[in-house]
Structure formats: structure tokens, C-alpha cells
Write a protein that holds these residues in place. Structure first.
Motif, PDB file in Angstrom:
ATOM      1  N   GLU A 121       0.830  -1.213   0.000  1.00  0.00           N
ATOM      2  CA  GLU A 121       0.000   0.000   0.000  1.00  0.00           C
ATOM      3  C   GLU A 121       0.865   1.265   0.000  1.00  0.00           C
ATOM      4  O   GLU A 121       0.628   2.187  -0.782  1.00  0.00           O
ATOM      5  CB  GLU A 121      -0.919   0.001   1.223  1.00  0.00           C
ATOM      6  CG  GLU A 121      -2.012  -1.060   1.175  1.00  0.00           C
ATOM      7  CD  GLU A 121      -2.814  -1.104   2.470  1.00  0.00           C
ATOM      8  OE1 GLU A 121      -3.023  -0.035   3.074  1.00  0.00           O
ATOM      9  OE2 GLU A 121      -3.208  -2.212   2.885  1.00  0.00           O
ATOM     10  N   ILE A 122       1.873   1.304   0.873  1.00  0.00           N
ATOM     11  CA  ILE A 122       2.638   2.556   1.000  1.00  0.00           C
ATOM     12  C   ILE A 122       3.474   2.854  -0.245  1.00  0.00           C
ATOM     13  O   ILE A 122       3.695   4.016  -0.574  1.00  0.00           O
ATOM     14  CB  ILE A 122       3.518   2.587   2.271  1.00  0.00           C
ATOM     15  CG1 ILE A 122       4.535   1.444   2.286  1.00  0.00           C
ATOM     16  CG2 ILE A 122       2.659   2.583   3.519  1.00  0.00           C
ATOM     17  CD1 ILE A 122       5.502   1.482   3.481  1.00  0.00           C
ATOM     18  N   ILE A 123       3.904   1.806  -0.975  1.00  0.00           N
ATOM     19  CA  ILE A 123       4.742   2.071  -2.163  1.00  0.00           C
ATOM     20  C   ILE A 123       3.918   2.595  -3.339  1.00  0.00           C
ATOM     21  O   ILE A 123       4.493   3.004  -4.352  1.00  0.00           O
ATOM     22  CB  ILE A 123       5.550   0.822  -2.596  1.00  0.00           C
ATOM     23  CG1 ILE A 123       4.611  -0.340  -2.958  1.00  0.00           C
ATOM     24  CG2 ILE A 123       6.546   0.425  -1.516  1.00  0.00           C
ATOM     25  CD1 ILE A 123       5.327  -1.532  -3.538  1.00  0.00           C
ATOM     26  N   LYS A 124       2.592   2.607  -3.201  1.00  0.00           N
ATOM     27  CA  LYS A 124       1.746   3.166  -4.271  1.00  0.00           C
ATOM     28  C   LYS A 124       1.599   4.680  -4.150  1.00  0.00           C
ATOM     29  O   LYS A 124       1.009   5.320  -5.026  1.00  0.00           O
ATOM     30  CB  LYS A 124       0.361   2.519  -4.243  1.00  0.00           C
ATOM     31  CG  LYS A 124       0.350   1.056  -4.680  1.00  0.00           C
ATOM     32  CD  LYS A 124      -1.082   0.576  -4.889  1.00  0.00           C
ATOM     33  CE  LYS A 124      -1.130  -0.799  -5.530  1.00  0.00           C
ATOM     34  NZ  LYS A 124      -0.940  -1.879  -4.565  1.00  0.00           N
ATOM     35  N   ARG A 125       2.121   5.272  -3.075  1.00  0.00           N
ATOM     36  CA  ARG A 125       1.999   6.717  -2.877  1.00  0.00           C
ATOM     37  C   ARG A 125       2.807   7.460  -3.930  1.00  0.00           C
ATOM     38  O   ARG A 125       3.873   7.013  -4.365  1.00  0.00           O
ATOM     39  CB  ARG A 125       2.487   7.096  -1.477  1.00  0.00           C
ATOM     40  CG  ARG A 125       1.712   6.417  -0.345  1.00  0.00           C
ATOM     41  CD  ARG A 125       0.342   7.035  -0.098  1.00  0.00           C
ATOM     42  NE  ARG A 125       0.475   8.230   0.714  1.00  0.00           N
ATOM     43  CZ  ARG A 125       0.471   8.247   2.038  1.00  0.00           C
ATOM     44  NH1 ARG A 125       0.342   7.107   2.714  1.00  0.00           N
ATOM     45  NH2 ARG A 125       0.589   9.384   2.696  1.00  0.00           N
ATOM     46  N   GLY A 128       6.271  11.553  -0.900  1.00  0.00           N
ATOM     47  CA  GLY A 128       6.447  11.380   0.537  1.00  0.00           C
ATOM     48  C   GLY A 128       7.730  10.643   0.841  1.00  0.00           C
ATOM     49  O   GLY A 128       8.501  10.293  -0.064  1.00  0.00           O
ATOM     50  N   LEU A 129       7.963  10.399   2.128  1.00  0.00           N
ATOM     51  CA  LEU A 129       9.219   9.827   2.605  1.00  0.00           C
ATOM     52  C   LEU A 129       8.951   8.512   3.329  1.00  0.00           C
ATOM     53  O   LEU A 129       8.153   8.455   4.268  1.00  0.00           O
ATOM     54  CB  LEU A 129       9.886  10.831   3.559  1.00  0.00           C
ATOM     55  CG  LEU A 129      11.242  10.483   4.163  1.00  0.00           C
ATOM     56  CD1 LEU A 129      12.303  10.329   3.080  1.00  0.00           C
ATOM     57  CD2 LEU A 129      11.662  11.569   5.161  1.00  0.00           C
ATOM     58  N   ILE A 130       9.611   7.445   2.871  1.00  0.00           N
ATOM     59  CA  ILE A 130       9.530   6.127   3.510  1.00  0.00           C
ATOM     60  C   ILE A 130      10.935   5.774   3.991  1.00  0.00           C
ATOM     61  O   ILE A 130      11.877   5.735   3.195  1.00  0.00           O
ATOM     62  CB  ILE A 130       9.017   5.050   2.529  1.00  0.00           C
ATOM     63  CG1 ILE A 130       7.578   5.367   2.105  1.00  0.00           C
ATOM     64  CG2 ILE A 130       9.096   3.662   3.164  1.00  0.00           C
ATOM     65  CD1 ILE A 130       7.039   4.470   0.994  1.00  0.00           C
ATOM     66  N   LEU A 131      11.080   5.526   5.296  1.00  0.00           N
ATOM     67  CA  LEU A 131      12.390   5.250   5.879  1.00  0.00           C
ATOM     68  C   LEU A 131      12.452   3.813   6.390  1.00  0.00           C
ATOM     69  O   LEU A 131      11.508   3.329   7.015  1.00  0.00           O
ATOM     70  CB  LEU A 131      12.678   6.213   7.033  1.00  0.00           C
ATOM     71  CG  LEU A 131      12.705   7.698   6.661  1.00  0.00           C
ATOM     72  CD1 LEU A 131      12.829   8.559   7.911  1.00  0.00           C
ATOM     73  CD2 LEU A 131      13.853   7.995   5.690  1.00  0.00           C
ATOM     74  N   VAL A 132      13.569   3.143   6.096  1.00  0.00           N
ATOM     75  CA  VAL A 132      13.833   1.815   6.652  1.00  0.00           C
ATOM     76  C   VAL A 132      15.054   1.970   7.552  1.00  0.00           C
ATOM     77  O   VAL A 132      16.109   2.418   7.089  1.00  0.00           O
ATOM     78  CB  VAL A 132      14.075   0.766   5.550  1.00  0.00           C
ATOM     79  CG1 VAL A 132      14.372  -0.593   6.175  1.00  0.00           C
ATOM     80  CG2 VAL A 132      12.856   0.662   4.639  1.00  0.00           C
ATOM     81  N   THR A 133      14.899   1.642   8.834  1.00  0.00           N
ATOM     82  CA  THR A 133      15.966   1.912   9.792  1.00  0.00           C
ATOM     83  C   THR A 133      16.355   0.654  10.556  1.00  0.00           C
ATOM     84  O   THR A 133      15.637  -0.339  10.565  1.00  0.00           O
ATOM     85  CB  THR A 133      15.537   3.002  10.797  1.00  0.00           C
ATOM     86  OG1 THR A 133      14.653   2.435  11.776  1.00  0.00           O
ATOM     87  CG2 THR A 133      14.828   4.165  10.106  1.00  0.00           C
ATOM     88  N   GLY A 134      17.514   0.734  11.198  1.00  0.00           N
ATOM     89  CA  GLY A 134      18.002  -0.391  11.990  1.00  0.00           C
ATOM     90  C   GLY A 134      19.518  -0.389  11.994  1.00  0.00           C
ATOM     91  O   GLY A 134      20.156   0.362  11.245  1.00  0.00           O
ATOM     92  N   PRO A 135      20.123  -1.230  12.823  1.00  0.00           N
ATOM     93  CA  PRO A 135      21.588  -1.271  12.885  1.00  0.00           C
ATOM     94  C   PRO A 135      22.179  -1.860  11.608  1.00  0.00           C
ATOM     95  O   PRO A 135      21.464  -2.425  10.769  1.00  0.00           O
ATOM     96  CB  PRO A 135      21.866  -2.176  14.090  1.00  0.00           C
ATOM     97  CG  PRO A 135      20.622  -2.994  14.257  1.00  0.00           C
ATOM     98  CD  PRO A 135      19.492  -2.147  13.777  1.00  0.00           C
TER      99      PRO A 135
END
Length: 356
Positions: A121-125, A128-135
Motif C-alpha cells: 500500500e505505501i509504495i503506491k503513494r 512522501g518519505l519512507i524510511l527503513v531503519t536499523g543497525p
């Protein structure tokens, strides 16, 4: 140098053992990382000279010069019939050392990663800004690659990626990809983003949002009609939002909070945990911006975001890390010890485990 140690064979060992990384450090035998744990290969202890002879065989003259000037080098490497690797050369106690990470040539789909439906769903926007985070080593690049792969299969877009170095190389299916490598295709993330606007992109992937200029350009791009993907080394959505705001001077922060409140779509914070029986599984905390959350960001009430994540789940697709870990425990995929070790909120998790 011992005849046993051939750099190509060592890189092949990563594939043979289904490992993720290879480390060459003087005064140690070569070591590989399997399911998150380092394992020494049964080979002779390396000297700095051994590593220099092996590692320099993979470099161009330009790369050698860059390494000798800066004592740091990031690059990607393709070994025919073996795979693609991300390499880092550095110095330790006066000797050269190397870290190689394998990058799968076949890019996984979201379905293969068992990603939740909210991802599609979110990749159809449109913007905007989509963040993937983690070590480091938590699978951020793989998650992002799978999202871009889904777009590549379903939409006709121009996707510009800016990375240091380029990791996953996408074949053009429905989309057109322009992969830009820091150091060979552009001088910096901020420079690449400045000029990206003239390259007619629909989507921009930023390998790492590491400084004020890059973050500022990403926010502007996300506001002006582009879908922007990025990564940060943070462990949760509130921490991510604070990290972005704290990069800016005090008088700039209200403006940045306003930009984030309107442009931030989602923060996916992930950690890779060892699975019972071998392999690893990604625990993903999913944060989705809604009007209430946008208001909290704008009003500098980031400390209240977590309670909103717990409250607003039915219609948004939000999941806390604790809920994800409890689900893995119910399915007997991970141990309690691993769940607590990797938890961002161990006290909360322990209470939830006791209530099971």
C-alpha cells in the motif's frame, strides 16, 4: 603469502557456507558471519602483507590511490559466477583490513520476504518519505530492494538510486533505473540529490541519510512530488524522527517538524534475529503517519508517538516491535532470550511474555 589463500576462493566460501560477510584482519585467520555469528575458517593466520597482496588484486589504480589517500574505501565488486559484494577496506594497527558483504543477485519480492500487506500500500503513494531503519546488517537494503522490485513489476516509473556503493542492481522491467554510485558517478549524496531534480525522477532511493544537506534535500524532494526512500541507523520511529530533527539548528527545527509532519509516510525499523533451527528472521516495527501523529510531530510531542502506535493499529497497519516479537514467540520461531536481547523495550516485552 600462503598458496591456500586465494581471495576469489575466500569470496566463494561466503556463498558455500551461506554466510553474509567475510572479514580479513591481520593476526587472525579469515572469518565469515553465518546467521549473525562470526565463524573462523580453518585457515592460516593472516599477516598485513598477506591481506595487502590479496586485497590489492581486486582494486583499480584509481581505487588504490583513493585508499592510500583516505585510508578508507567503499566499493562494490562483481565476481563472475560467484556474486556481487559490497567491500570496505580500512586500516587497523597499521595494516590493511577488509570486510566483504554478499549482495544477492536475485532480488527478493515482498511476498518472498513475507512482508505485511501495508508494504504494497505505501509504495503506491505518489510522494512522501519512507524510511527503513536499523543497525548495520539488519537487512535494510534487502527490504528496500524488495519494495523497489515490487514497483518495478507493477508501475512505469523513473527510479534514481544514490548509494555508497550501489548494492542491488535492478533490471528494468516496467521501470527505468538510474543507479548512481558515490565516488564514481557523483561526488556526494547531497550533490546527487541537488541534481536529481533535473533528472525527471518519480522515485529516489538514498542509500544513507547521513548529514544535514542530504536530509534537507530528501525532505524537499518528498514535499515536491517525489516518493523518497531512505535509511538511517536508528532503532525506532520516535528515535528516527528525533535524529532527523536534531541534525538541524534550533531555529530550523520548527520548519523541519512541519516538513516531516506532511511528508513522512512510514518508518520501518527492523532487526534480524536468529531463528530456532537456523537462519534469521526480520522483526519489523511499522510506523505509519496519520493526522494525529502528524500533529504530534508538528507540535514537538515525539515522546507521545509510541502510545499512538499502540492505539491506532486497526486501520493503519502499525505494529510495535514488542508485538512482532511476541508473535514470533507464539509461533516458536525465536527464543525468549533472543527476543529480550534484541528488544528496544525489554521491560515492556518481559511483561507481555509473562502475560502469555
Amino acid at each position: 603469502m600462503s598458496q591456500v589463500l586465494d581471495i576469489q576462493k575466500l569470496l566463494k566460501s561466503i556463498v558455500a557456507y551461506k554466510a553474509s560477510d567475510l572479514h580479513l584482519v591481520s593476526r587472525s585467520e579469515p572469518q565469515i558471519r553465518i546467521d549473525g555469528k562470526l565463524v573462523a575458517l580453518n585457515l592460516p593466520v593472516l599477516t598485513g602483507e598477506d591481506i595487502e597482496l590479496m586485497s590489492y588484486s581486486l582494486l583499480t589504480e584509481k581505487q588504490k590511490k583513493a585508499f592510500e589517500e583516505n585510508w578508507e574505501l567503499d566499493f562494490s565488486l562483481v565476481v563472475p559466477d560467484v556474486g556481487r559484494f559490497r567491500a570496505n577496506y580500512y586500516r587497523t594497527m597499521g595494516d590493511i583490513a577488509c570486510a566483504f558483504r554478499i549482495i544477492p543477485i536475485n532480488i527478493p519480492s515482498l511476498d518472498q520476504l513475507n512482508a505485511k500487506s501495508i508494504f504494497k500500500e505505501i509504495i503506491k503513494r505518489e510522494k512522501g518519505l519512507i524510511l527503513v531503519t536499523g543497525p548495520t546488517g539488519s537487512g535494510k537494503s534487502t527490504t528496500l530492494a524488495a519494495m523497489l522490485n515490487e514497483i518495478n513489476m507493477t508501475e512505469s516509473k523513473h527510479i534514481v538510486t544514490v548509494e555508497d556503493p550501489v548494492e542491488f542492481v535492478h533490471q528494468n522491467k516496467k521501470c527505468l533505473f538510474s543507479h548512481r554510485n558515490i565516488g564514481t558517478d557523483t561526488s556526494s549524496f547531497s550533490t546527487a540529490l541537488k541534481y536529481a531534480m533535473r533528472e525527471d525522477p518519480d522515485i529516489i532511493l538514498i542509500g544513507e541519510m547521513r548529514d544535514r544537506e542530504t536530509i534537507s534535500a530528501a525532505l524537499t524532494a518528498a514535499e515536491t512530488g517525489h516518493l523518497v526512500f531512505g535509511t538511517l541507523h536508528t532503532n525506532s520511529a520516535p528515535q528516527t524522527i528525533n535524529r532527523i530533527i536534531d541534525v538541524f539548528a534550533g531555529d530550523e527545527q520548527p520548519q523541519v517538524r512541519a516538513q516531516l509532519s506532511t511528508s513522512l509516510i512510514a518508518v520501518i525499523s527492523q532487526a534480524l534475529l536468529p531463528k530456532i533451527g537456523g537462519g534469521r528472521v526480520a522483526a519489523q516495527e511499522i510506523f505509519i503517519t496519520n493526522p494525529a501523529i502528524a500533529n504530534l510531530i508538528r507540535e514537538d510531542k515525539v515522546h507521545q508517538l509510541y502510545s499512538q502506535m499502540q492505539l491506532n493499529q486497526a486501520g493503519t497497519g502499525m505494529v510495535t516491535q514488542s508485538q512482532e516479537l511476541i508473535e514470533f514467540l507464539r509461533k516458536k520461531m525465536i527464543t525468549k532470550e533472543s527476543a529480550i536481547q534484541f528488544s528496544n523495550r525489554p521491560d515492556e516485552l518481559i511483561r507481555m511474555i509473562q502475560a502469555l
